[in-house]
Design a protein around this motif. Structure first.
Motif, short mmCIF file in Angstrom:
data_model
loop_
_atom_site.label_atom_id
_atom_site.label_comp_id
_atom_site.label_asym_id
_atom_site.label_seq_id
_atom_site.Cartn_x
_atom_site.Cartn_y
_atom_site.Cartn_z
N TYR A 25 17.99 -35.10 -12.61
CA TYR A 25 17.62 -36.03 -13.70
C TYR A 25 18.38 -37.33 -13.49
CZ TYR A 25 18.18 -38.38 -18.18
OH TYR A 25 18.24 -39.33 -19.17
N ASP B 91 18.91 -41.27 -15.55
CA ASP B 91 18.57 -42.08 -16.73
C ASP B 91 17.93 -43.41 -16.37
OD1 ASP B 91 20.67 -43.47 -15.69
OD2 ASP B 91 21.90 -43.44 -17.51
N GLU C 273 12.56 -43.70 -17.46
CA GLU C 273 12.32 -43.55 -18.89
C GLU C 273 11.50 -42.29 -19.13
OE1 GLU C 273 10.49 -47.11 -20.21
OE2 GLU C 273 12.27 -48.35 -19.87
N GLN C 274 12.17 -41.17 -18.96
CA GLN C 274 11.51 -39.87 -19.10
C GLN C 274 12.53 -38.87 -19.63
OE1 GLN C 274 9.76 -38.43 -15.49
NE2 GLN C 274 8.39 -37.01 -16.53
N ALA C 275 12.08 -37.96 -20.48
CA ALA C 275 13.00 -36.99 -21.09
C ALA C 275 13.67 -36.12 -20.02
CB ALA C 275 12.24 -36.12 -22.09
N ASP D 271 11.76 -32.95 -19.03
CA ASP D 271 10.52 -33.33 -18.34
C ASP D 271 10.82 -33.72 -16.89
OD1 ASP D 271 9.09 -32.85 -20.60
OD2 ASP D 271 9.09 -34.95 -21.28
#
Length: 439
Positions: free
Chosen positions: A293, A295, A298-300, A303
């Motif tokens: 992941y 930051d 712009e994605q959870a 997800d």
């Protein structure tokens, strides 16, 4: 005031019974106690546990490995936006990644299989080493136990001898008073009595020393009194002309020093197989799964993790081609190990055969000494009775009496020594037959 005499009287009755009830150790109790408490045995038993742990680990090496990792990082300064590939100045960015990986070895030239066998043999060798240590301690305890019995016999003989001299001193006093013998005769008997008392002191000290030696072998702590049972060993003494050495050697092949050498030879063969196995190709299989992941997108979080999944499967083949001759050298050294272990088996068998020969020869020699000393004691006792009769009526000097008394005590001491030496050698021969040491 009324004095209560019942309590002191009760103590006088109880204390002797308590003293007479002091524990007296049998030979089997001494050996068993040493096996359970000897520090050398306890230390050697730890090596068994270590060997068992190594064996368990060798078996666990068949199980696949599984490892997981998680990392989180933060970055400052210039970076690249993953979405539009634009350069971003002085922005804090964070990322998280996680992965798991499993691997298993499919083939390693049978090294793991042979390693398990090798570790199992090491466990058996450790067990045999403990048994050998127990056997050595048992022999030393038996030797010390018989030495105590010998010291008791000599002390008993010395005490009986001193009573005889005390009686002669009383007679000498009467003869001197009657004017039948010279005063010098009385002085010589007094000197003999002093010598007899000195022998008793020596015998007592020897007994104390023998008891202390056995106590040290047992690792008994404190200053508590210690004593052993009275054992009559005469029933063990029968006619003896020697054992069949070859038969004794055949029966002794189950002794720990031989079995451990044979196990080490077997283990050296496995070490050679392991060294050769490292020259063969090895095959491994692995599987992995990971995701990450960031930051900057712009994605959870979940997800992204679901979208960035990265599973993997793989096979690996490793073929040894050139490793600075390390494998070749290991094989050569393993072959030397086999030769060395073979020689060690023969060496231990040779040493054992010589020990059996010596033990058998010693048993025959001590039996012959026992029979000769037995005849010598009988002759000395008869001679001393004749000397004592002549001394009692004043027709023999005190010097001749002293010489005869000293010779008798010496003959009796030699008789007891040869008896217990012979019994000890019988126990050693029984030990080579695979029998436990007992009286």
């Amino acid at each position: 005031m009324k004095i209560n005499y019942k309590l002191p009287l009760l103590l006088l009755l109880i204390i002797p019974s308590l003293l007479s009830g002091q524990k007296r150790w049998s030979l089997q109790e001494c050996i068993r106690y040493a096996w359970d408490n000897n520090l050398r045995i306890k230390q050697q038993e730890l090596s068994i546990e270590q060997s068992e742990n190594n064996l368990a680990q060798a078996k666990l090496n068949y199980i696949p490995t599984l490892n997981a990792s998680v990392s989180h990082s933060m970055n400052w300064g210039r970076s690249v936006n993953i979405q539009d590939l634009e350069i971003v100045e002085n922005k804090l960015s964070q990322s998280t990644s996680a992965s798991a990986r499993a691997a298993v070895s499919i083939f390693e030239g049978f090294t793991r299989k042979n390693d398990i066998k090798s570790k199992g043999i090491v466990v058996e060798v450790s067990l045999q080493e403990v048994e050998q240590l127990k056997n050595n301690i048992s022999v030393e305890i038996a030797r010390s136990y018989l030495q105590i019995l010998l010291s008791r016999e000599i002390l008993k003989t010395a005490q009986e001898s001193i009573k005889s001299v005390e009686e002669q001193l009383e007679r000498a006093n009467k003869l001197v008073d009657a004017g039948s013998v010279a005063y010098s005769t009385l002085l010589e008997v007094q000197a003999q009595l002093a010598a007899e008392r000195f022998q008793v002191v020596n015998a007592k000290n020897q007994l104390k020393s023998s008891l202390l030696t056995l106590k040290h072998l047992l690792d008994l702590e404190g200053d508590a009194s210690f004593d052993i049972e009275d054992v009559n060993v005469d029933f063990l003494i029968t006619g003896f002309s020697g054992e069949d050495v070859d038969e004794l050697f055949r029966l002794s092949q189950s002794l720990p020093q031989i079995k451990s050498a044979e196990l080490n030879l077997e283990n050296s063969g496995l070490q050679l197989a392991i060294a050769k196995g490292r020259a063969l190709p090895s095959v491994t299989f692995s599987a992995g799964y990971g995701s990450y992941y960031s930051d900057s997108r712009e994605q959870a979080f979940f997800d992204q993790f679901n979208e960035n999944r990265n599973p993997s499967l793989g096979f690996g083949l490793n073929i040894p081609i050139f490793n600075n001759h390390q494998i070749k050298t290991s094989v050569k050294n393993a072959k030397l190990g086999v030769r060395s272990a073979t020689i060690e088996v023969k060496n231990r068998q040779q040493i054992l055969y010589k020990e059996i020969q010596q033990a058998n020869n010693d048993a025959v020699s001590y039996y012959e000494r026992y029979k000769a000393s037995e005849s010598n004691v009988k002759a000395m006792e008869e001679s001393f009775r004749y000397v004592q009769q002549k001394f009692d009526i004043g027709i023999l000097s005190a010097t001749d009496y002293t010489v005869a008394k000293t010779n008798l005590f010496k003959a009796q001491s030699e008789f007891y020594q040869s008896k217990y030496q012979y019994v000890f050698q019988l126990k050693i021969l029984d030990f080579y037959k695979g029998k436990s040491i007992s009286l």
